[in-house]
Design a protein around this motif. Structure first.
Motif, mmCIF file in Angstrom:
data_model
loop_
_atom_site.group_PDB
_atom_site.id
_atom_site.type_symbol
_atom_site.label_atom_id
_atom_site.label_comp_id
_atom_site.label_asym_id
_atom_site.label_seq_id
_atom_site.Cartn_x
_atom_site.Cartn_y
_atom_site.Cartn_z
ATOM 1 N N THR A 173 -6.492 -2.216 6.465
ATOM 2 C CA THR A 173 -7.514 -2.342 5.430
ATOM 3 C C THR A 173 -8.331 -3.605 5.651
ATOM 4 O O THR A 173 -7.948 -4.487 6.418
ATOM 5 N N LEU A 176 -8.536 7.120 3.114
ATOM 6 C CA LEU A 176 -7.287 7.118 3.868
ATOM 7 C C LEU A 176 -6.851 8.543 4.198
ATOM 8 O O LEU A 176 -6.424 8.826 5.331
ATOM 9 N N SER A 200 -10.759 4.812 -2.012
ATOM 10 C CA SER A 200 -9.897 4.320 -0.928
ATOM 11 C C SER A 200 -8.860 5.367 -0.554
ATOM 12 O O SER A 200 -8.565 5.571 0.628
ATOM 13 N N PRO A 232 -1.869 0.597 4.546
ATOM 14 C CA PRO A 232 -3.017 0.392 3.638
ATOM 15 C C PRO A 232 -2.755 -0.721 2.626
ATOM 16 O O PRO A 232 -2.821 -0.519 1.417
ATOM 17 N N VAL A 246 -9.494 0.937 6.294
ATOM 18 C CA VAL A 246 -9.781 1.498 4.971
ATOM 19 C C VAL A 246 -10.390 0.397 4.100
ATOM 20 O O VAL A 246 -9.908 -0.739 4.080
ATOM 21 N N GLY A 262 0.789 -1.234 0.000
ATOM 22 C CA GLY A 262 0.000 0.000 0.000
ATOM 23 C C GLY A 262 0.816 1.276 0.000
ATOM 24 O O GLY A 262 0.271 2.349 0.295
ATOM 25 N N ARG A 292 -10.666 -1.356 0.883
ATOM 26 C CA ARG A 292 -9.977 -1.522 -0.400
ATOM 27 C C ARG A 292 -10.583 -2.657 -1.208
ATOM 28 O O ARG A 292 -9.994 -3.083 -2.208
#
Length: 733
Positions: A547, A585, A581, A524, A571, A350, A573
């Motif tokens: 996530t 974030l 997304s 993430p 988050v 991420g 995703r």
């Protein structure tokens, strides 16, 4: 509400569903002639995350199973020298006899204890000692399982040799243990990942009476597909797995992994998201999910982790002063430290959306007019030449200034002391001499800087093709003065392409201490079967962003009613677009920057309470259940009494904090609530403080009662929590 339930709600879990009742150092297992072998390529051999799983789980495993628990792995001399104490098994032990038989057949076998918490027994096999039999082992695998291994794949060849050695040893042990006891030996062999799974295949092909478990921490094909920039989760049930494995030249490895998962009596994964992945790629649904845990160290003082945060944060302050010298004109008391770390997998971890979100956050801070600075650290090991000269120079000139001021201060104290002894007040010219002023001016001149603070702390090899640096260039995050609205409002980025340790000349911090000093961990990830990095943040009381595609994020959503209120931001995703997304974030990070100091302290308290959820004393039950189910399949007379207990623990859901509003319709952005400007002082009144004052009179009334009900106990616990938080906030963060 019972007292135990109240304590779990208002302070921490301390769940009843733990292994404490079974920690007898293997007495029951020895009485039942029950043995457990755990097999992995990463036993006393640090390669990846499985090493952390085995190392951290060793303590609870030995406390539960004692000498009936043995780890099996490959012999790696560089690791054994520092991690293993060589010891022989007692001669009256079936382990000694099985090892002796293996040595007689030409296998080099090393025995001893692993020097980690719990000191578990280990047996390590030198694959080079029987490598000349590789073709024989591969022929056996082909003739019985129709799995061929290419000659040029060294890793797969090593896995075949290692697997054959493991299977042969367990086969010999099963024969030997029958000579030492009249009871039927009940042996469990637990294999981690495809490298060790070859041994499971041989055991099942030979018909050895052993209960087998296979755990995949991340499917082999899944890692390759995600690394190839595919829309993985939306097409997971559409992939032609044989074709995809063949394209990537890993078909033989995929066959080994798939055969091990189907041969095993019990198949497990580490998270629900990996379970979904395995069901589609390996074509078998896991029987049990066995989450990864950690050994939790509880402090005698509840606020000790807050003190450690302040200590480590000061060391990060020192790095920032040196790295940004010449442009250091922001207030460290109004600076937040965000970080992300892990293997250098730009998309899977991420890092791509983290950098993009930082660009949005920079804009939000400007537009919102916040008097706050954010320093974002990216810690990913990459190929480097050496340290960046500017980074080292910055720390040198700041150290020179600090040493000069310390000398001047020391000499000034001596002069003041001498003058005051003569019975008069010192004059200003007598305190700061001309040579002192010249020395300070020289240091200030050295602090002047014409160039910008560097993005990286090292010289990255091929930096023009580095994905992180290219993404930073694309987003124009250059630590420039143009990022500012006022002198205290901007975002800075530091890319540290090396893992942290205490010998690092720039930070001088171990990774664990660095985590403690930061304010927010941001992970993430797109492909993360579990995720130890956010779990480590949680047990240290540091809020984190994860996530719903990571095992940790799914676990927290399953077991916590409102993860965000405990500092766990998840988050999405999976079900929204990449752009959405990134926005989510960015908003999470911006909301965090708007929290006051008091609110961050409260949130860290809540985050640290979740540590019991991740303790092996709780999560080890899943492994115990997997072993029990595997034994029951091979030995139907084995009594399994843990399943009902485990079902109850699965239904446990961590409640919303007591001070949180019961309805999600509240106007508050995140928890703790939105602060009013200037409310950082200890005299500010927020919802939790107001609740404490409002209930003071009620608490006095309750304490006068001759006997307390469960509801009164719960109320007292809640009130105590508010008092502790209030006392903490009277000190510096």
């Amino acid at each position: 509400m019972s007292r135990d339930r109240a304590s779990r709600r208002f302070y921490r879990v301390d769940s009843n569903y733990d292994l404490l009742r079974y920690l007898d150092r293997g007495e029951v297992a020895a009485y039942q002639n029950r043995w457990t072998f755990e097999v992995s390529w990463e036993v006393a051999n640090k390669v990846g995350g499985i090493y952390t799983v085995l190392k951290s789980k060793a303590l609870i495993s030995t406390e539960e199973l004692g000498n009936q628990y043995i780890l099996l792995g490959p012999y790696k001399e560089h690791s054994v020298r520092t991690e293993v104490e060589n010891l022989d098994f007692p001669e009256d032990s079936p382990l000694h006899k099985a090892v002796s038989v293996m040595r007689e057949r030409g296998h080099k076998v090393y025995t001893g204890t692993w020097l980690v918490e719990g000191n578990p027994q280990v047996i390590l096999f030198d694959i080079g000692s029987v490598s000349y039999k590789l073709h024989e082992f591969k022929h056996d695998l082909w003739s019985k399982a129709n799995i061929g291994i290419p000659h040029l794949d060294i890793e797969a060849n090593d896995a075949v040799i290692f697997g054959y050695q493991i299977a042969q040893f367990i086969n010999e042990f099963e024969r030997a243990v029958k000579e030492f006891s009249e009871l039927t030996p009940r042996i469990v062999a637990h294999f981690h990942e495809w490298q060790a799974g070859v041994g499971l295949i041989f055991l099942r092909m030979w018909g050895v009476q052993v209960a087998t478990i296979f755990t995949t921490h991340a499917t082999l094909l899944g890692r390759y597909l995600c690394a190839g920039n595919t829309d993985f989760y939306n097409n997971l049930n559409r992939f032609n797995v044989d074709e995809e494995a063949g394209k990537r030249q890993i078909y033989h490895r995929y066959c080994l992994e798939r055969a091990a998962s189907h041969f095993a009596h019990i198949f497990t994964t580490v998270s629900e998201i990996t379970s979904y992945e395995a069901e589609n790629l390996l074509k078998r649904k896991p029987d049990i999910v066995t989450p990864n845990g950690l050994n939790i160290v509880k402090f005698s003082a509840l606020h000790e982790f807050q003190n450690l945060h302040a200590t480590s944060k000061e060391k990060i302050h020192e790095f920032v002063r040196g790295h940004f010298y010449g442009h250091y004109n922001f207030d460290l008391e109004k600076t937040l430290y965000f970080f992300t770390a892990g293997r250098y997998e730009f998309i899977n971890k991420g890092a791509d959306i983290f950098i993009e979100s930082l660009a949005r956050l920079n804009h939000y801070i400007k537009a919102g007019g916040l008097d706050m600075t954010v320093v974002a650290f990216l810690i990913f090991p990459a190929k480097t030449n050496n340290f960046n000269v500017e980074s080292l120079r910055g720390h040198a000139v700041t150290k020179s200034l600090r040493d000069a001021l310390n000398d001047i201060q020391h000499n000034m104290n001596k002069r003041m002391y001498e003058i005051c002894l003569r019975g008069r007040m010192p004059e200003s010219d007598e305190l700061l001499l001309k040579e002192d002023k010249v020395r300070i001016k020289r240091c200030l001149y050295a602090l002047q800087r014409n160039d910008l603070p560097p993005i990286t702390t090292h010289n990255v090899i091929d930096d023009w093709s580095d994905p992180i640096l290219n993404s930073i260039r694309r987003c124009h995050l250059f630590n420039t003065i143009h990022d500012r609205v006022k002198s205290t409002r901007y975002l800075q980025i530091v890319f540290h392409p090396e893992f942290l340790n205490s010998t690092n000349p720039l930070f001088g911090l171990d990774y664990e201490d660095f985590i403690r000093g930061c304010h927010l961990g941001v992970f993430p990830s797109y492909y993360e079967p579990w995720g130890y990095t956010p779990a480590e943040c949680t047990i240290m009381g540091i809020p984190s962003i994860t996530t719903n595609l990571s095992g940790f994020g799914c676990f927290m959503q399953e077991h916590i009613a409102d993860p965000m209120s405990y500092g766990i931001y998840v988050v999405d995703r999976r079900f929204i677009s990449l752009e959405d997304s990134v926005r989510q974030l960015s908003q999470y990070m911006f909301d965090f920057t708007r929290l006051s100091r008091r609110q961050r302290i409260i949130q860290r308290n809540r985050t640290e309470r979740l540590s019991d959820l991740l303790d092996w004393k709780n999560l080890g039950l899943f492994y115990r259940l997997a072993r029990a189910k595997a034994l029951q399949k091979v030995f139907p007379d084995f009594i399994m009494d843990e399943e009902a207990e485990m079902d109850r623990s699965k239904r446990f859901r961590y409640p919303r904090p007591y001070s949180e509003p019961p309805s999600p319709g509240s106007s508050r952005l995140t928890t703790p609530g939105t602060s009013v400007r200037g409310s950082d002082t200890e005299d500010s009144i927020d919802d939790e403080t107001e609740n404490m004052y409002r209930t003071d009179k009620e608490m006095i009334t309750l304490c006068k009662e001759p006997s307390l009900t469960d509801e009164n106990n719960a109320a007292l616990l809640s009130h105590s929590e508010n008092i502790i938080t209030s006392l903490m906030c009277s000190n510096d963060e």
